[in-house]
Write a protein that holds these residues in place. Structure first.
Motif, PDB file in Angstrom:
ATOM      1  N   GLU A   1       0.835  -1.197   0.000  1.00  0.00           N
ATOM      2  CA  GLU A   1       0.000   0.000   0.000  1.00  0.00           C
ATOM      3  C   GLU A   1       0.871   1.248   0.000  1.00  0.00           C
ATOM      4  O   GLU A   1       1.974   1.241   0.549  1.00  0.00           O
ATOM      5  CB  GLU A   1      -0.912   0.043   1.235  1.00  0.00           C
ATOM      6  CG  GLU A   1      -1.847  -1.138   1.401  1.00  0.00           C
ATOM      7  CD  GLU A   1      -1.340  -2.178   2.360  1.00  0.00           C
ATOM      8  OE1 GLU A   1      -2.156  -2.910   2.951  1.00  0.00           O
ATOM      9  OE2 GLU A   1      -0.098  -2.254   2.548  1.00  0.00           O
ATOM     10  N   SER A   2       0.340   2.304  -0.574  1.00  0.00           N
ATOM     11  CA  SER A   2       1.032   3.592  -0.560  1.00  0.00           C
ATOM     12  C   SER A   2       0.000   4.704  -0.666  1.00  0.00           C
ATOM     13  O   SER A   2      -1.168   4.453  -0.983  1.00  0.00           O
ATOM     14  CB  SER A   2       2.030   3.686  -1.721  1.00  0.00           C
ATOM     15  OG  SER A   2       1.366   3.575  -2.960  1.00  0.00           O
ATOM     16  N   GLY A   3       0.461   5.924  -0.395  1.00  0.00           N
ATOM     17  CA  GLY A   3      -0.404   7.080  -0.562  1.00  0.00           C
ATOM     18  C   GLY A   3      -0.945   7.679   0.718  1.00  0.00           C
ATOM     19  O   GLY A   3      -1.605   8.713   0.681  1.00  0.00           O
ATOM     20  N   GLY A   4      -0.670   7.041   1.839  1.00  0.00           N
ATOM     21  CA  GLY A   4      -1.147   7.594   3.099  1.00  0.00           C
ATOM     22  C   GLY A   4      -0.380   8.856   3.481  1.00  0.00           C
ATOM     23  O   GLY A   4       0.620   9.207   2.859  1.00  0.00           O
ATOM     24  N   GLY A   5      -0.886   9.526   4.503  1.00  0.00           N
ATOM     25  CA  GLY A   5      -0.216  10.733   4.966  1.00  0.00           C
ATOM     26  C   GLY A   5      -1.131  11.573   5.821  1.00  0.00           C
ATOM     27  O   GLY A   5      -2.203  11.130   6.247  1.00  0.00           O
TER      28      GLY A   5
ATOM     29  N   VAL B   1      -5.111   3.192  10.053  1.00  0.00           N
ATOM     30  CA  VAL B   1      -4.227   2.475   9.142  1.00  0.00           C
ATOM     31  C   VAL B   1      -5.127   1.750   8.139  1.00  0.00           C
ATOM     32  O   VAL B   1      -6.056   1.035   8.533  1.00  0.00           O
ATOM     33  CB  VAL B   1      -3.330   1.473   9.880  1.00  0.00           C
ATOM     34  CG1 VAL B   1      -2.463   0.708   8.885  1.00  0.00           C
ATOM     35  CG2 VAL B   1      -2.448   2.195  10.897  1.00  0.00           C
ATOM     36  N   TYR B   2      -4.857   1.981   6.876  1.00  0.00           N
ATOM     37  CA  TYR B   2      -5.647   1.389   5.806  1.00  0.00           C
ATOM     38  C   TYR B   2      -4.901   0.184   5.231  1.00  0.00           C
ATOM     39  O   TYR B   2      -3.725   0.303   4.860  1.00  0.00           O
ATOM     40  CB  TYR B   2      -5.937   2.422   4.725  1.00  0.00           C
ATOM     41  CG  TYR B   2      -7.006   3.402   5.142  1.00  0.00           C
ATOM     42  CD1 TYR B   2      -6.748   4.359   6.120  1.00  0.00           C
ATOM     43  CD2 TYR B   2      -8.283   3.351   4.586  1.00  0.00           C
ATOM     44  CE1 TYR B   2      -7.734   5.245   6.543  1.00  0.00           C
ATOM     45  CE2 TYR B   2      -9.274   4.235   4.990  1.00  0.00           C
ATOM     46  CZ  TYR B   2      -8.991   5.172   5.972  1.00  0.00           C
ATOM     47  OH  TYR B   2      -9.977   6.056   6.379  1.00  0.00           O
ATOM     48  N   TYR B   3      -5.611  -0.926   5.146  1.00  0.00           N
ATOM     49  CA  TYR B   3      -5.032  -2.177   4.689  1.00  0.00           C
ATOM     50  C   TYR B   3      -5.704  -2.651   3.408  1.00  0.00           C
ATOM     51  O   TYR B   3      -6.926  -2.572   3.264  1.00  0.00           O
ATOM     52  CB  TYR B   3      -5.208  -3.282   5.741  1.00  0.00           C
ATOM     53  CG  TYR B   3      -4.494  -3.037   7.039  1.00  0.00           C
ATOM     54  CD1 TYR B   3      -5.136  -2.378   8.088  1.00  0.00           C
ATOM     55  CD2 TYR B   3      -3.189  -3.472   7.228  1.00  0.00           C
ATOM     56  CE1 TYR B   3      -4.493  -2.155   9.294  1.00  0.00           C
ATOM     57  CE2 TYR B   3      -2.544  -3.248   8.434  1.00  0.00           C
ATOM     58  CZ  TYR B   3      -3.194  -2.601   9.457  1.00  0.00           C
ATOM     59  OH  TYR B   3      -2.541  -2.376  10.648  1.00  0.00           O
TER      60      TYR B   3
ATOM     61  N   THR C   1      -1.097   1.411   5.369  1.00  0.00           N
ATOM     62  CA  THR C   1      -0.592   2.767   5.223  1.00  0.00           C
ATOM     63  C   THR C   1      -1.435   3.683   6.109  1.00  0.00           C
ATOM     64  O   THR C   1      -2.655   3.563   6.159  1.00  0.00           O
ATOM     65  CB  THR C   1      -0.625   3.217   3.746  1.00  0.00           C
ATOM     66  OG1 THR C   1      -0.023   4.501   3.614  1.00  0.00           O
ATOM     67  CG2 THR C   1      -2.038   3.275   3.187  1.00  0.00           C
ATOM     68  N   LEU C   2      -0.754   4.565   6.815  1.00  0.00           N
ATOM     69  CA  LEU C   2      -1.433   5.400   7.805  1.00  0.00           C
ATOM     70  C   LEU C   2      -2.023   6.645   7.159  1.00  0.00           C
ATOM     71  O   LEU C   2      -1.326   7.374   6.435  1.00  0.00           O
ATOM     72  CB  LEU C   2      -0.453   5.806   8.904  1.00  0.00           C
ATOM     73  CG  LEU C   2      -0.974   6.763   9.973  1.00  0.00           C
ATOM     74  CD1 LEU C   2      -2.112   6.134  10.768  1.00  0.00           C
ATOM     75  CD2 LEU C   2       0.165   7.179  10.901  1.00  0.00           C
ATOM     76  N   VAL C   3      -3.278   6.893   7.446  1.00  0.00           N
ATOM     77  CA  VAL C   3      -3.954   8.117   7.031  1.00  0.00           C
ATOM     78  C   VAL C   3      -4.333   8.882   8.296  1.00  0.00           C
ATOM     79  O   VAL C   3      -5.024   8.339   9.163  1.00  0.00           O
ATOM     80  CB  VAL C   3      -5.212   7.808   6.198  1.00  0.00           C
ATOM     81  CG1 VAL C   3      -6.007   9.084   5.933  1.00  0.00           C
ATOM     82  CG2 VAL C   3      -4.826   7.128   4.889  1.00  0.00           C
TER      83      VAL C   3
END
Length: 111
Positions: free
Chosen positions: A6-10, A91-93, A105-107
């Motif tokens: 996963e990517s794109g968190g922030g 956290v999105y999985y 990835t953490l949002v």
């Protein structure tokens, strides 16, 4: 074994947007894919899923704000998140075939 990244968190302000990506090491063409999220101290909940045929379903808290899509050629699924709220912080999985999981990835939605 299927690897998911996963990517794109922030960090994003309330009302903002983010797009998450999940790249799989195997073909997603014939498998259902899903996004889950887990907030601190809470259980992991289903956010959205997409069938092999491209039909999408969303949980009530995100319906109308999030859009899940996929690119079979790239073995990648996406989660477009709009009108983000602090309660979307988690956290999105990514999930492949209701079996394999990414590391998440953490949002964070905060002003």
């Amino acid at each position: 074994q299927v690897q998911l990244v996963e990517s794109g968190g922030g960090l994003v302000q309330p009302g903002g947007s983010l797009t998450l990506s999940c790249s799989a090491s195997a073909s997603i063409r014939f498998n259902a894919m899903a996004w889950y999220r887990q907030a601190p101290g809470k259980q992991r909940d289903l956010v959205a899923h997409i069938t092999s045929g491209g039909i999408t379903n969303y949980s009530a808290p995100v319906k109308g704000r999030f859009t899940m899509s996929k690119d079979n050629a790239k073995n990648t699924v996406y989660l477009q998140m709009n009108s983000l709220k602090p309660e979307d912080t988690a956290v999105y999985y990514c999930n492949y075939g209701w079996h394999y999981w990414g590391k998440g990835t953490l949002v964070t939605v905060s002003s």
